[in-house]
Design an enzyme around this catalytic site. Structure first.
Site, PDB file in Angstrom:
ATOM      1  N   TYR A 109     -13.306   3.589  60.076  1.00  0.00           N
ATOM      2  CA  TYR A 109     -14.035   3.901  58.848  1.00  0.00           C
ATOM      3  C   TYR A 109     -13.803   5.349  58.392  1.00  0.00           C
ATOM      4  CZ  TYR A 109     -17.836   4.712  55.613  1.00  0.00           C
ATOM      5  OH  TYR A 109     -18.555   5.046  54.504  1.00  0.00           O
ATOM      6  N   TRP A 111     -13.381   8.117  54.555  1.00  0.00           N
ATOM      7  CA  TRP A 111     -12.986   8.290  53.154  1.00  0.00           C
ATOM      8  C   TRP A 111     -11.547   8.738  52.977  1.00  0.00           C
ATOM      9  CZ3 TRP A 111     -15.654   9.461  48.159  1.00  0.00           C
ATOM     10  CH2 TRP A 111     -16.825   8.707  48.019  1.00  0.00           C
TER      11      TRP A 111
END
Ligand code: MGD
Ligand code: MGD
Ligand code: MO
Length: 759
Positions: A109, A111
């Site tokens: 996970y 950005w």
């Protein structure tokens, strides 16, 4: 040749040649460019880059699984790329043969960066899919409880965020804007995939100019860009406050029964809970007042003001990053349904005005081309925030959205584009679980805490060192991100790393396309999608030369769910009944104690209502002003926000006095889960009883003293599921104590130092 642009989640920048290197300037047509990006080429950041592939000493000398307790504590050995990729390919092959692909965690996970081709998640997922699959993760840290509950109640978050009433419409029609958790414009610096023009501040100012009145409910007051009334409610008690408001609407016959009957199901069941008919407790303003700390009279008068005005309700995503995080979102929808203004211009509700630049923007929306990930043959997954549970409890069952699943036994972890030692809760617990896998691989540009805690670290390029396309749904700019410098030292693109591994493992990762070939293909997909929405994009070559494609800010008068209001039969919402579900048969049928069939108040496990004394505080760990999460923490802009090298903690004047603290004092913030060092900032923008420490300071552990030195709040936060429905993260449910420490005690911050290297 036109101008040269680059883009990041925090906006578009023009790249110029400066005297000492590259110089970045905010996009000239951006009314409110973010200062975060001005420093992307700063030397401070180069100083923390990873030079060469690096392998932890014990792992290299003794093999996978050797001395896992020494992760983060022993030297790395730098090796050449061929050695690193040979070793890694052999290890991936060993693990999948000996333990199966269900033992590889590739949820990875994070950005990463804005470009849609060099998108680390897509890259690592595609690669792992080709070699037989991986255990994936679902949902995100941003919205887990919200993402799972909203489809039962009214429609998915994507469905809602795509049609939020636009600021222009609110400026014309909204009389009263009531928000739980502010409109934190610091957060609207961002949009995943690249913010275009920053317009949220202007949107709010336009509303203010036209006479909208603002009310901000929550523990802090500095999260509004306009004048507003601050109702300082205790953290995690918003549901009780909303129930108190709902009670007044119900009892005073202000609830819009026509709308509740025609557009909603289950109001009766909820009303029985509201009045106490179901559980013996009437959710009166007095009842709510005792929980949230607001005068009962103000709760009652606010309910009447809301009912007599064109009212827009808003909620910040942080409210659902808490134990029972489903409830505030479901209750907000319920409250808006009772007001009966959903689908009217300027009325109804929003889930996250201010959370991202794109929310409330009124541009044509179409999907951008994405690097294809392929199919994952492995079906095992975790809700993203259950990583520590998974590592610690292989074989154990968990429930997710009404179904039972099991954690698999993870032997290898591959991370690209995220920083779990920034983002996960209770990092001391994760540190223990992190010893479990035999091999941990991290692709990173920088020596982040996660990179330092890995076995095999592969240096990656930054966006300035490669070509890419930035594009984000709802934003007004699509950007040709030109390569403007050569890769640092031996850094490679994630794409090239996976091509190298694929070659060794006999799979075709690239489909025989290079960077340019892929960019042309993805651009083709984007422009085809745009055309379907009536937007004609130039040829790729023209786009690449122009530097960006400007959709121009448009003024589409979006009114969320107007069609549904006009005809719930013809334009139903995507729930099982096609109506707003105030009582959900489906959720009820799951039989969960911690998430029953209608919005419900639950006492959180840690909150001001159960603190032992006034020496305990509720810790809010919000998103940082000066960076995106942990990204660019080493930049001059981020460092300028630190106090004595620490991420500062905000505390009220009353509490500072009570704890004998002065501005700038170093403090230890602690609870039974951990200890960290921070520095005091005193402010009356935070209510008494609450302290705020923003996320993203690079986790800097003094292992000998079990002391986090830099001020990363996740050394303290609670790592329990929001509920057995969503299994989301509960970062905002957390009590701590604060004590002054002397400067000798607080060892120096080492977050930005390179690890040690052995020959
Ligand atoms: N206590 C608390 N914790 C929280 C939150 C909170 O509110 N409170 N918020 C949560 C939320 S909402 C989120 S979204 C998460 C965010 O957590 P993350 O998304 O994990 O945080 P980032 O710092 O953005 O990490 C991205 C990493 O990717 C790296 N990177 C950038 N570009 C590339 C690339 O091209 N390739 C590779 N391989 N790497 C790259 C960056 O250097 C950085 O280390 O944190 C969560 N954690
Ligand atoms: N600058 C910057 N912008 C970002 C990010 C970043 O890291 N930096 N991250 C991006 C990401 S990934 C996400 S998910 C979004 C997140 O967006 P949000 O989740 O909305 O952001 P937060 O800043 O965590 O919290 C918003 C506000 O809620 C308040 N709050 C916290 N707990 C409570 C509570 O119990 N009740 C009430 N009423 N208020 C409460 C906080 O004080 C804060 O002012 O932001 C995005 N934007
Ligand atoms: Mo997020």
């Amino acid at each position: 040749m036109g101008k040269t642009f680059t883009a990041a989640h925090w906006g578009v920048y023009e790249v110029k040649a400066g005297e000492t290197g590259l110089r970045l300037e905010g996009f000239a047509q951006d009314p409110d460019p973010s200062p975060i990006g001005l420093h992307m080429a700063a030397k401070d950041l180069t100083d923390v880059r990873i030079r060469r592939p690096s392998i932890r000493k014990s792992w290299l000398e003794k093999g996978p699984g050797a001395n896992p307790h020494l992760r983060g504590r022993e030297p790395f050995v730098e090796v050449d790329w061929d050695t690193a990729l040979d070793l890694l390919a052999a290890e991936l092959d060993r693990v999948r043969r000996e333990h199966g692909n269900e033992s590889i965690f590739g949820g990875s996970y994070g950005w990463a960066s804005a470009g849609r081709f060099h998108h680390a998640q897509s890259q690592v997922h595609r690669f792992l899919n080709l070699i037989g699959g991986y255990v994936s993760s679902v949902d995100n840290y941003s919205l887990a409880a919200g993402r799972v509950i909203l489809p039962h109640a009214i429609g998915s978050t994507e469905f809602l965020l795509d049609r939020h009433t636009s600021f222009d419409v609110m400026a014309k029609h909204t009389e009263l804007f009531v928000t739980f958790g502010g409109v934190p414009v610091k957060n609207a610096q961002m949009s995943a995939g690249g913010a275009g023009r920053h317009r949220v501040v202007a949107g709010m100012l336009e509303m203010e100019k036209n006479g909208t009145r603002f009310i901000n409910i929550g523990p802090v007051s500095d999260n509004m860009p306009v004048d507003s009334e601050w109702i300082a409610a205790r953290p995690n008690t918003d549901v009780a406050m909303m129930l108190g408001l709902a009670y007044v609407l119900h009892i005073e016959e202000l609830a819009q029964l026509d709308f509740l009957n025609s557009h909603c199901v289950g109001y009766d069941r909820f009303a029985a809970y509201l009045t106490g008919e179901a559980d013996g407790i009437a959710k009166t303003p007095e009842w709510a007042a005792a929980i949230c700390g607001i005068d009962a009279d103000r709760i009652a008068s606010l309910a009447r003001e809301m009912a007599s005005s064109r009212t827009m309700l808003n909620i910040s995503w942080s409210l659902q990053r808490a134990v029972h995080g489903e409830q505030p979102f479901w209750m907000l929808v319920t409250l808006a349904a009772m007001l009966g203004q959903i689908g009217l211009p300027g009325g109804g509700f929003g889930v996250g005005y201010g959370a991202l630049n794109s929310v409330g923007h009124d541009n044509v929306r179409f999907k951008s081309g994405a690097f294809p990930q392929g199919e994952n043959p492995v079906k095992a997954f975790i809700p993203v925030a259950r990583i520590t549970d998974m590592l610690l409890n292989p074989g154990e069952a968990f429930t997710y959205n009404g179904k039972e699943h099991r954690y698999t036994d993870i032997r290898l972890v591959y991370w690209a584009g995220g920083n779990p030692f920034h983002h996960h809760q209770d990092l001391n617990r994760l540190l223990k679980a992190w010893q479990k896998p035999e091999t941990i691989i991290v692709n990173e540009p920088y020596w982040t805490p996660t990179a330092k805690l890995a076995d095999i670290v592969l240096p990656v390029t930054t966006p300035l060192e490669r070509n890419d396309i930035a594009s984000s749904g709802g934003e007004d700019l699509i950007v040709a991100m030109h390569k403007v410098s050569e890769p640092y030292a031996q850094a490679r693109n994630d794409f090239d790393i996976f091509c190298g591994l694929a070659l060794r493992m006999g799979v075709n990762f690239s489909e025989n396309l290079d960077e340019e070939g892929w960019l042309r293909r993805l651009y083709g997909v984007t422009s085809a999608n745009a055309r379907e929405k009536g937007v004609e994009m130039p040829s790729f070559d023209q786009f690449w030369q122009d530097g960006l494609f400007d959709l121009q800010p448009q003024a589409l008068p979006v009114v969320m769910l107007q069609d549904f209001r006009e005809s719930p039969e013809e334009s139903p919402v995507p729930t099982p009944s096609g109506k707003i579900e105030i009582f959900s048969e489906m959720v009820d049928s799951f039989g969960l104690d911690d998430c029953p069939g209608h919005p419900t108040w639950f006492e959180p496990p840690e909150w001001l209502g159960n603190r032992e004394s006034e020496d305990q505080f509720h810790l809010i760990s919000d998103q940082p002003v000066r960076r995106l999460h942990s990204q660019l923490d080493a930049s001059p802009h981020s460092k300028a926000g630190k106090v004595k090298g620490r991420e500062p903690v905000l505390i009220s004047p009353t509490d500072a006095k009570h704890c004998d603290l002065s501005e700038g004092d170093l403090v230890e913030i602690h609870n039974e889960r951990g200890r960290l060092i921070s520095a005091v900032v005193i402010s009356d923008a935070i209510m008494s009883g609450v302290v705020r420490l923003s996320t993203g300071a690079w986790f800097d552990m003094d292992f000998d003293r079990s002391l986090e030195r830099h001020g990363n709040p996740n050394a303290l936060t609670l790592d329990v599921p929001s509920s057995s429905l969503s299994q989301g993260c509960s970062a905002q449910t957390c009590l701590v104590r604060v004590r002054k420490v002397d400067e000798d005690y607080a060892a120096s911050v080492q977050a930005f130092e390179h690890p040690e290297f052995a020959a």
